[in-house]
Design a protein around this motif. Structure first.
Motif: not given
Length: 529
Positions: A489-496
């Motif tokens: 959840r943390v990385l899904a928001a930045t790995k766009t």
């Protein structure tokens, strides 16, 4: 027949109060002054007396995994630090998911909450309220009351010598919304808390000069930590609580001064980072470095077109923004129930008034945590509703008063004396304390034996509220999965944007950082045991 519980306020605390009532088979009736949920986070352009509000640009200071409710993770594609609009989206998802809206009466002003005539026998309360649309006043009886009105409603505005002679504009951050209208102004912001820092940074981009006045200075924390991770992912872990305060303080000072030397920026205070509520601001050092913000000492006096500071300097000023905090109270409660004096109040574990013969009234969110308020409010409500049902007993008034005195003495020794530091709590220790009242504090000894890998994640990995749903009353089957999928959840928001990275580079260096900290702990234990 289910006990009826009045919930006053439909903000972050009121929403979880409704849900906790439903979880315990109670019948909640929520009274909300405005026409929508969200409380403080429900941004509105107009200034509304008696209503809390944020700036249009406000972003949360704690990341989404720290601030979520314990059985409802924030969607993984939501940003880690959500703007107020996204916080509202989360609240609406929470309310819809658990069917909370039908229990809320909007546009209602609570006039008074008084002991019912049969209080001595039943613990009931009479709640008198006015429908703001029809102007009709009604009194209803309830078995219990949850007060969820927050403490960011009534601005505290200090008075300085000569202030009445000042010809410019003076406002409080409570009434500040957007930077429009401040173009090319010389602006003084008084106060270096989170609102003061945010206002100074935003106004520096439109004003001709911003001055930021502070009595003591402040340690400035950044949202972004090692490897660009959210600060909470690195800095909020259970095992940090095992470290002596001297070790923690030294490490925090070093990390904060690595970003920028606080003394060189006129910000370094005499107190340590954990002895005052932190100021979180990513842009303030840049604005000071550019000269658009100048840090000044405390205000000595006002003049017609200028302000004099305690260091003897004088600056011409057009507008003053008071970022001087809030005074809180409960005008609908008699002082014999809860008496607030200069933001000081005697309430057991910041929830239950100790002098009541029945534990049927609880104050929710009357704390200032070094962390997020939402999961704390949720735990307080879980405790309170079980007390209302008779499943958990409160100690004697004498024992509660002893706990109150102990907390006040500890706070006085640790924190800088200020109206701001009367309800401070440490995030994890306080939640553990409340969780222990209802049997939901994780049993790590048993966990280490049964599932050591998971225990490692909970003790040494990022702390999350889901830990209070692993076992005990209100256990959530999804708690373990939520903890194990934290990084997704943390990385899904930045790995766009997809990036091709060799496997050997795709490891998270936070693990290396973690191992170093474990070694430090081992050394500390050897030194201090």
């Amino acid at each position: 027949m289910a006990k009826r519980v009045a919930v006053i306020g439909a903000g972050a605390s009121g929403l979880t109060a409704i849900k906790c009532c439903l979880d315990e088979g109670l019948e909640p009736v929520c009274f909300e002054k405005s026409m929508d949920i969200g409380g403080l986070w429900n941004y509105h352009e107009d200034i509304r007396e008696g209503h809390a509000s944020v700036f249009r640009s406000t972003i949360i200071n704690t990341d989404k995994e720290m601030m979520c409710y314990s059985d409802f993770p924030v969607p993984k594609l939501f940003p880690n630090f959500m703007p107020n609009t996204r916080v509202m989206d989360y609240f609406k998802l929470y309310a819809d998911n658990f069917g909370l809206l039908k229990y809320i009466r909007f546009n209602i002003n609570v006039e008074s909450v008084e002991r019912a005539s049969e209080y001595d026998a039943t613990g009931k309360w009479d709640l008198r309220y006015t429908d703001r649309q029809t102007n009709v006043t009604v009194t209803e009886s309830f078995d219990a009351v949850l007060v969820c009105t927050g403490h960011h409603v009534d601005p505290y505005i200090p008075t300085f010598p000569g202030q009445d002679k000042f010809g410019g504009r003076i406002i409080h951050t409570h009434d500040y919304k957007v930077p429009k209208g401040y173009d090319n102004k010389r602006i003084l912001v008084i106060g270096i808390g989170n609102s003061g820092g945010d206002a100074a940074v935003e106004l520096a981009r439109v004003g001709s000069q911003v001055f930021l006045s502070t009595r003591r200075g402040a340690w400035i924390f950044n949202r972004v930590a090692h490897d660009g991770l959210p600060f909470g992912a690195v800095g909020c872990r259970r095992f940090f609580e095992w470290l002596p305060d001297t070790i923690k303080t030294k490490g925090i000072k070093q990390e904060l001064n690595k970003r920028f030397n606080h003394a060189n920026y006129g910000l370094q205070p005499k107190h340590d980072p954990l002895d005052a509520h932190p100021t979180i601001n990513d842009s303030l050092p840049n604005e000071i470095l550019s000269g658009r913000v100048k840090v000044k000492s405390n205000v000595r006096s006002f003049h017609e077109t200028s302000v004099e500071f305690e260091d003897g300097t004088v600056e011409d000023v057009d507008t003053v923004v008071m970022a001087t905090g809030y005074s809180f109270g409960f005008p609908f409660l008699d002082k014999s129930v809860v008496n607030v004096t200069k933001n000081e109040v005697s309430v057991y574990k910041y929830v239950f008034p100790p002098n009541l013969s029945h534990g049927t009234l609880a104050i929710i969110s009357m704390v200032q945590p070094l962390g997020a308020i939402n999961p704390i409010a949720e735990l307080q409500c879980r405790w309170a509703t079980r007390v209302f049902k008779g499943l958990v007993k409160l100690p004697s008034e004498e024992a509660m008063m002893a706990d109150i005195r102990e907390k006040k003495e500890a706070m006085a020794k640790r924190y800088v004396k200020s109206q701001r530091h009367t309800i401070q709590v440490d995030f994890i220790p306080y939640m553990d304390e409340i969780a222990s009242q209802i049997g939901v504090r994780p049993d790590f000894r048993r966990m280490v034996l049964r599932d050591p890998k998971f225990a490692w994640k909970c003790l040494f990995g990022p702390f999350t509220p889901y830990q209070y749903r692993i076992e005990g009353p209100g256990k959530w089957e999804g708690a373990k999965s939520a903890i194990e999928t934290y990084w997704e959840r943390v990385l899904a928001a930045t790995k766009t944007r997809a990036v091709d990275v060799p496997d050997k580079e795709e490891t998270h260096s936070y693990r290396n950082f973690l191992m170093i900290l474990v070694l430090v702990i081992a050394v500390v234990i050897c030194l201090f045991r």
